[in-house]
Design an enzyme around this catalytic site. Structure first.
Site, PDB file in Angstrom:
ATOM      1  N   ARG A 102      53.132 -83.654  11.457  1.00  0.00           N
ATOM      2  CA  ARG A 102      53.661 -84.401  10.312  1.00  0.00           C
ATOM      3  C   ARG A 102      53.682 -83.528   9.065  1.00  0.00           C
ATOM      4  NH1 ARG A 102      52.587 -85.703   5.067  1.00  0.00           N
ATOM      5  NH2 ARG A 102      50.381 -86.024   5.600  1.00  0.00           N
ATOM      6  N   ASP A 103      52.544 -83.246   8.487  1.00  0.00           N
ATOM      7  CA  ASP A 103      52.501 -82.511   7.230  1.00  0.00           C
ATOM      8  C   ASP A 103      52.954 -81.076   7.412  1.00  0.00           C
ATOM      9  OD1 ASP A 103      52.068 -82.265   4.517  1.00  0.00           O
ATOM     10  OD2 ASP A 103      49.956 -81.775   4.711  1.00  0.00           O
TER      11      ASP A 103
ATOM     12  N   HIS B  65      41.529 -83.211   2.965  1.00  0.00           N
ATOM     13  CA  HIS B  65      42.800 -82.577   3.313  1.00  0.00           C
ATOM     14  C   HIS B  65      43.018 -81.439   2.328  1.00  0.00           C
ATOM     15  CE1 HIS B  65      47.140 -82.853   4.662  1.00  0.00           C
ATOM     16  NE2 HIS B  65      47.300 -82.232   3.498  1.00  0.00           N
TER      17      HIS B  65
ATOM     18  N   HIS C  22      44.811 -77.670   1.232  1.00  0.00           N
ATOM     19  CA  HIS C  22      45.817 -76.632   1.369  1.00  0.00           C
ATOM     20  C   HIS C  22      45.203 -75.318   0.893  1.00  0.00           C
ATOM     21  CE1 HIS C  22      49.612 -79.058   2.129  1.00  0.00           C
ATOM     22  NE2 HIS C  22      48.653 -79.966   2.034  1.00  0.00           N
TER      23      HIS C  22
ATOM     24  N   CYS D 223      53.980 -79.547   0.765  1.00  0.00           N
ATOM     25  CA  CYS D 223      54.495 -80.829   0.271  1.00  0.00           C
ATOM     26  C   CYS D 223      55.898 -80.620  -0.282  1.00  0.00           C
ATOM     27  CB  CYS D 223      53.584 -81.391  -0.819  1.00  0.00           C
ATOM     28  SG  CYS D 223      54.201 -82.941  -1.531  1.00  0.00           S
TER      29      CYS D 223
ATOM     30  N   ASN E  88      48.803 -76.108   4.919  1.00  0.00           N
ATOM     31  CA  ASN E  88      47.443 -76.602   5.130  1.00  0.00           C
ATOM     32  C   ASN E  88      46.546 -75.471   5.620  1.00  0.00           C
ATOM     33  OD1 ASN E  88      47.918 -79.796   5.216  1.00  0.00           O
ATOM     34  ND2 ASN E  88      49.576 -78.806   6.306  1.00  0.00           N
TER      35      ASN E  88
END
Length: 300
Positions: free
Chosen positions: A9-10, A203, A205, A236, A245
């Protein structure tokens, strides 16, 4: 220590190349083979804004269903949850992740509303999701800093969490990779005061090379889960210059060698990180393990 794999997903949502559904399903399957057991596989977002996630329903229908594995879907509003609930129950995710952005300016650009309006939406969606038997995580995005307005104070994050209502899990996200370990400590203390007993997840990065220091700090503070993406891909799409990430394989190596067993086979994870990079047309991925290898030897 639980690693939540967010690459499907991310990781994919910020990449230019839109992968076929079959490749996404293979990505998830390879993650399972590497030992990951909680995976964010899709986002129910507007296809015109996030075309990489346009096939969210089909991905969920096709990913392997394995005992002990939990799939997560990102949901941004009530329409997203309606799409989740329209799926056959056997194809639904086990959990949803709802994002509320800590700064009003970023929230408006990301979701078209200010933070507190978004929080109203979270409460309504969370109640409906729980009634449907889904787990619910609230992620406070840009909790460590905003790309448009700068510093985000810990009291701001604490206030958001205090106003959120019942929480199953709370995730603090450094969406643009500006955080440092002292912020992890300050935010953890604040949200634990606002929502005592709620399981914490983080979470990070690695935009400014502080993601792994933040991760080990969170682990030592008793966070139950850490997000990462195989290969360290992602970012993002609504935050300028936001890079990927922290990498699953690199994080697993750090935690395993620190005595915090993850269940992740580092070598297999690194191979998958290299593979997904090639599928995306990247000359290399940010993760280091694919180049350096595990230590000692190729043990997991």
């Amino acid at each position: 220590m639980e690693i939540v794999e967010v690459g499907p997903r991310d990781g994919l949502q910020n990449e230019k190349r839109v992968l076929p559904t079959g490749t996404k399903v293979e990505y998830v399957t390879r993650a399972l083979f590497a030992g990951l057991r909680r995976i964010e596989v899709a986002a129910f977002a507007r296809p015109d804004r996030v075309p990489q996630m346009a096939d969210a329903e089909e991905v969920l229908r096709r990913v392997p269903r394995v005992d002990g594995v939990r799939y997560i879907a990102l949901v941004l509003n009530g329409r997203g949850l309606d799409r989740v609930l329209a799926l056959d129950p056997a194809a639904r995710p086990h959990e949803i992740n709802y994002v509320v952005v800590a700064s009003d300016e970023f929230a408006r650009r990301n979701q078209g509303m200010d933070t507190m309006t978004s929080l109203d939406g979270f409460r309504a969606v969370a109640e409906k999701a729980r009634e449907a038997g889904l787990g619910v995580t609230l992620t406070v995005a840009a909790a460590f800093g905003c790309p448009f307005t700068g510093e985000v104070k810990p009291d701001r994050v604490r206030g958001i969490v205090a106003a959120a209502g019942p929480l199953g899990e709370l995730c603090l996200a450094d969406t643009i990779g500006v955080g440092v370990p002292v912020q992890v400590e300050e935010l953890a203390a604040g949200v634990r005061e606002a929502a005592p007993g709620v399981p914490l997840r983080a979470h990070f990065h690695n935009t400014r090379n502080t993601g792994y220091a933040n991760a080990i700090t969170a682990a030592r503070l008793g966070f139950g889960a850490l997000d990462a993406s195989l290969g360290g891909i992602g970012g993002c799409p609504f935050a300028p210059a936001a890079t990927g990430n922290i990498a699953t394989e690199d994080l697993a190596y750090l935690l395993n060698r620190s005595g915090l067993a993850t269940g992740v086979a580092v070598q297999q994870a690194a191979e998958t990180g290299t593979w997904i990079g090639a599928e995306l047309g990247l000359t290399s991925v940010p993760a280091q393990l694919g180049r350096a290898g595990d230590y000692p030897g190729n043990l997991s």
